[in-house]
Structure formats: structure tokens, C-alpha cells
Motif scaffolding. Structure first.
Motif, PDB file in Angstrom:
ATOM      1  N   ASN A   1      15.071 -12.587 -28.074  1.00 36.35           N
ATOM      2  CA  ASN A   1      14.489 -13.722 -28.643  1.00 36.35           C
ATOM      3  C   ASN A   1      13.144 -13.013 -29.172  1.00 36.35           C
ATOM      4  N   PRO A   2      12.861 -13.345 -30.727  1.00 34.36           N
ATOM      5  CA  PRO A   2      11.745 -12.762 -31.324  1.00 34.36           C
ATOM      6  C   PRO A   2      10.414 -13.206 -30.959  1.00 34.36           C
ATOM      7  N   HIS A   3      10.419 -14.517 -30.414  1.00 39.29           N
ATOM      8  CA  HIS A   3       9.455 -14.981 -29.898  1.00 39.29           C
ATOM      9  C   HIS A   3       9.140 -15.609 -28.565  1.00 39.29           C
ATOM     10  N   PRO A   4       9.465 -14.815 -27.385  1.00 39.16           N
ATOM     11  CA  PRO A   4       9.348 -15.033 -25.957  1.00 39.16           C
ATOM     12  C   PRO A   4       8.142 -15.738 -25.817  1.00 39.16           C
ATOM     13  N   GLU A   5       6.896 -15.507 -26.316  1.00 35.57           N
ATOM     14  CA  GLU A   5       5.627 -16.030 -25.801  1.00 35.57           C
ATOM     15  C   GLU A   5       5.849 -17.451 -26.245  1.00 35.57           C
ATOM     16  N   ALA A   6       6.582 -18.030 -27.060  1.00 35.82           N
ATOM     17  CA  ALA A   6       6.606 -19.284 -27.365  1.00 35.82           C
ATOM     18  C   ALA A   6       7.348 -20.235 -26.408  1.00 35.82           C
ATOM     19  N   VAL A   7       8.168 -19.609 -25.590  1.00 38.46           N
ATOM     20  CA  VAL A   7       8.745 -20.309 -24.454  1.00 38.46           C
ATOM     21  C   VAL A   7       7.835 -20.896 -23.490  1.00 38.46           C
ATOM     22  N   THR A   8       7.381 -21.930 -23.465  1.00 33.36           N
ATOM     23  CA  THR A   8       6.418 -22.562 -22.438  1.00 33.36           C
ATOM     24  C   THR A   8       7.258 -23.319 -21.143  1.00 33.36           C
ATOM     25  N   ASP A   9       8.543 -23.597 -21.387  1.00 36.63           N
ATOM     26  CA  ASP A   9       9.131 -24.017 -20.147  1.00 36.63           C
ATOM     27  C   ASP A   9       8.674 -23.703 -18.744  1.00 36.63           C
ATOM     28  N   PRO A  10       8.425 -24.317 -17.715  1.00 35.07           N
ATOM     29  CA  PRO A  10       7.902 -23.716 -16.493  1.00 35.07           C
ATOM     30  C   PRO A  10       8.982 -22.715 -15.797  1.00 35.07           C
ATOM     31  N   LEU A  11      10.162 -23.142 -15.936  1.00 35.51           N
ATOM     32  CA  LEU A  11      11.301 -22.409 -15.370  1.00 35.51           C
ATOM     33  C   LEU A  11      11.034 -20.826 -15.851  1.00 35.51           C
ATOM     34  N   PHE A  12      10.945 -20.717 -17.242  1.00 34.82           N
ATOM     35  CA  PHE A  12      10.983 -19.405 -17.738  1.00 34.82           C
ATOM     36  C   PHE A  12       9.620 -18.670 -17.308  1.00 34.82           C
ATOM     37  N   ARG A  13       8.625 -19.481 -16.885  1.00 30.00           N
ATOM     38  CA  ARG A  13       7.273 -19.011 -16.497  1.00 30.00           C
ATOM     39  C   ARG A  13       6.942 -18.585 -14.943  1.00 30.00           C
ATOM     40  N   THR A  14       8.059 -19.187 -14.211  1.00 30.15           N
ATOM     41  CA  THR A  14       7.826 -19.049 -12.639  1.00 30.15           C
ATOM     42  C   THR A  14       8.881 -18.383 -11.921  1.00 30.15           C
ATOM     43  N   ALA A  15      10.265 -18.624 -12.701  1.00 31.74           N
ATOM     44  CA  ALA A  15      11.371 -17.903 -11.872  1.00 31.74           C
ATOM     45  C   ALA A  15      12.044 -16.547 -12.524  1.00 31.74           C
ATOM     46  N   ASP A  16      11.956 -15.533 -11.891  1.00 31.75           N
ATOM     47  CA  ASP A  16      12.448 -14.361 -12.304  1.00 31.75           C
ATOM     48  C   ASP A  16      13.743 -14.290 -13.103  1.00 31.75           C
ATOM     49  N   PHE A  17      14.715 -15.162 -12.549  1.00 28.04           N
ATOM     50  CA  PHE A  17      15.818 -15.638 -13.147  1.00 28.04           C
ATOM     51  C   PHE A  17      16.206 -15.901 -14.743  1.00 28.04           C
ATOM     52  N   PHE A  18      15.037 -16.502 -14.996  1.00 31.66           N
ATOM     53  CA  PHE A  18      14.810 -17.014 -16.558  1.00 31.66           C
ATOM     54  C   PHE A  18      14.076 -16.149 -17.081  1.00 31.66           C
ATOM     55  N   ASP A  19      14.623 -15.614 -18.305  1.00 27.21           N
ATOM     56  CA  ASP A  19      14.088 -14.611 -19.033  1.00 27.21           C
ATOM     57  C   ASP A  19      13.813 -15.146 -20.339  1.00 27.21           C
ATOM     58  N   PRO A  20      12.533 -15.371 -20.948  1.00 25.88           N
ATOM     59  CA  PRO A  20      12.304 -15.847 -22.117  1.00 25.88           C
ATOM     60  C   PRO A  20      12.721 -14.836 -23.266  1.00 25.88           C
ATOM     61  N   LEU A  21      12.756 -13.572 -22.878  1.00 31.28           N
ATOM     62  CA  LEU A  21      13.348 -12.454 -23.974  1.00 31.28           C
ATOM     63  C   LEU A  21      15.027 -12.900 -24.577  1.00 31.28           C
ATOM     64  N   ASP A  22      15.560 -13.494 -23.571  1.00 33.19           N
ATOM     65  CA  ASP A  22      17.128 -13.702 -23.647  1.00 33.19           C
ATOM     66  C   ASP A  22      17.332 -14.977 -24.402  1.00 33.19           C
ATOM     67  N   LEU A  23      17.377 -14.894 -25.783  1.00 38.32           N
ATOM     68  CA  LEU A  23      17.674 -16.143 -26.336  1.00 38.32           C
ATOM     69  C   LEU A  23      18.800 -16.923 -26.267  1.00 38.32           C
ATOM     70  N   LEU A  24      19.971 -16.297 -25.585  1.00 36.60           N
ATOM     71  CA  LEU A  24      21.186 -17.098 -25.290  1.00 36.60           C
ATOM     72  C   LEU A  24      20.702 -18.144 -24.287  1.00 36.60           C
ATOM     73  N   GLN A  25      20.131 -17.659 -23.430  1.00 35.44           N
ATOM     74  CA  GLN A  25      19.608 -18.317 -21.933  1.00 35.44           C
ATOM     75  C   GLN A  25      18.618 -19.249 -22.573  1.00 35.44           C
ATOM     76  N   VAL A  26      17.785 -19.107 -23.204  1.00 35.71           N
ATOM     77  CA  VAL A  26      16.764 -20.065 -23.965  1.00 35.71           C
ATOM     78  C   VAL A  26      17.759 -21.078 -24.418  1.00 35.71           C
ATOM     79  N   LYS A  27      18.481 -20.852 -25.347  1.00 37.49           N
ATOM     80  CA  LYS A  27      19.003 -21.977 -26.104  1.00 37.49           C
ATOM     81  C   LYS A  27      20.001 -22.746 -25.136  1.00 37.49           C
TER      82      LYS A  27
END
Length: 155
Positions: A21-47
Motif C-alpha cells: 500500500n503506497p499510503h498506509p497512513e490513509a487507512v483509518t479504519d479502527p481494525l487496522f489501528r488496533t489489531a496486529d492481524f490487520f496490516d495497512p501496508l497490505d493493499l490486498l487485505q485493505v481492499k
């Protein structure tokens, strides 16, 4: 804080597969901010999570796209890709031309014929002849790779 070795390896793998993900800082969803499993760097998972949020949790498209740092068009493209190809549709395909598109069978035959008639013919002269005969500009490395493949086949 420097990334851990494991995180650096994951980043490299994501980059190689085109899903960093070229813009992981733009992912503001709480799951990606609080759970280690969710990685804002992984664009596939984000989508995937963005699609799931809309389809399962019935969140509005605009809200979900913003929370996952993506645009509405990105949502619709991802949804169409998954509908057509399943999760594999979220993996980006290789960009650019597939193969030597300027080296048509006629050009390849011409190259081999010219080399057979004059094995010591310089690549630069061969490129000039291709340009004159076919009106196609071919890069030096394209011809060199083709000739190397032909030589490998003869062995």
C-alpha cells in the motif's frame, strides 16, 4: 522506530507482488489501528476488508472507501475484480507489454536470415536494416536477447 527484520521481509514481499500500500497512513479504519492481524501496508487485505465492510456490514461506499484510504472508483474496481476473478482479482496484473511485441514472426525471420547470411553483422547494422525494411524501431537489447535465446536453442 526501524522496522523489524520480519516486517522488512514482509514489506519486500508485498512490494514484489505489487500489493504494498503506497499510503498506509490513509487507512483509518479502527481494525487496522488496533489489531496486529490487520496490516495497512497490505493493499490486498485493505481492499478485501473495504469490500467486506460494504457487503457484510452494509457501510456506505463513500464511508468505507475513506476509512480504508481508497477512492470510490477503487472500491468499484475492486468489487468488479472480485466478482469476475474471486480474490485473485485483487492481485494486480503485470503492467506493460507482454513479451517482445515489436519482434513479429516476420521480423524474427528477417533477423535470422540476416545473421545466417552474415554472422559477423553488427547489431547496430541489423537494427538499421530492420528499421529500413519494417519501419520498426527495435532496441539493441531486444535483438541481443532474441539472438541469445536462438543460440541457447541450438545447444
Amino acid at each position: 522506530m526501524p522496522p523489524s527484520r520480519q516486517n522488512a521481509a514482509k514489506i519486500q514481499t508485498l512490494r514484489q507482488h505489487g500489493v504494498l500500500n503506497p499510503h498506509p497512513e490513509a487507512v483509518t479504519d479502527p481494525l487496522f489501528r488496533t489489531a496486529d492481524f490487520f496490516d495497512p501496508l497490505d493493499l490486498l487485505q485493505v481492499k478485501y476488508e473495504m469490500l467486506r465492510r460494504v457487503e457484510v456490514d452494509k457501510a456506505p461506499v463513500t464511508e468505507a472507501a475513506a476509512a480504508f484510504g481508497l477512492s470510490r472508483p477503487a472500491f468499484y474496481q475492486a468489487r468488479q475484480a472480485v466478482a469476475q476473478q474471486g480474490l485473485a482479482g485483487l492481485i494486480p496484473s503485470k503492467r506493460g507489454p507482454r513479451g517482445a511485441h515489436k519482434l513479429t514472426p516476420a521480423v524474427l525471420a528477417f533477423v535470422l536470415q540476416q545473421r545466417a547470411a552474415s554472422p559477423s553483422l553488427p547489431i547496430a547494422e541489423l537494427i538499421t536494416r530492420i528499421q529500413q525494411h519494417f519501419d520498426v524501431a527495435v532496441h539493441r537489447r531486444t535483438i541481443e536477447r532474441h539472438l541469445a535465446r536462438q543460440e541457447k536453442k541450438r545447444r
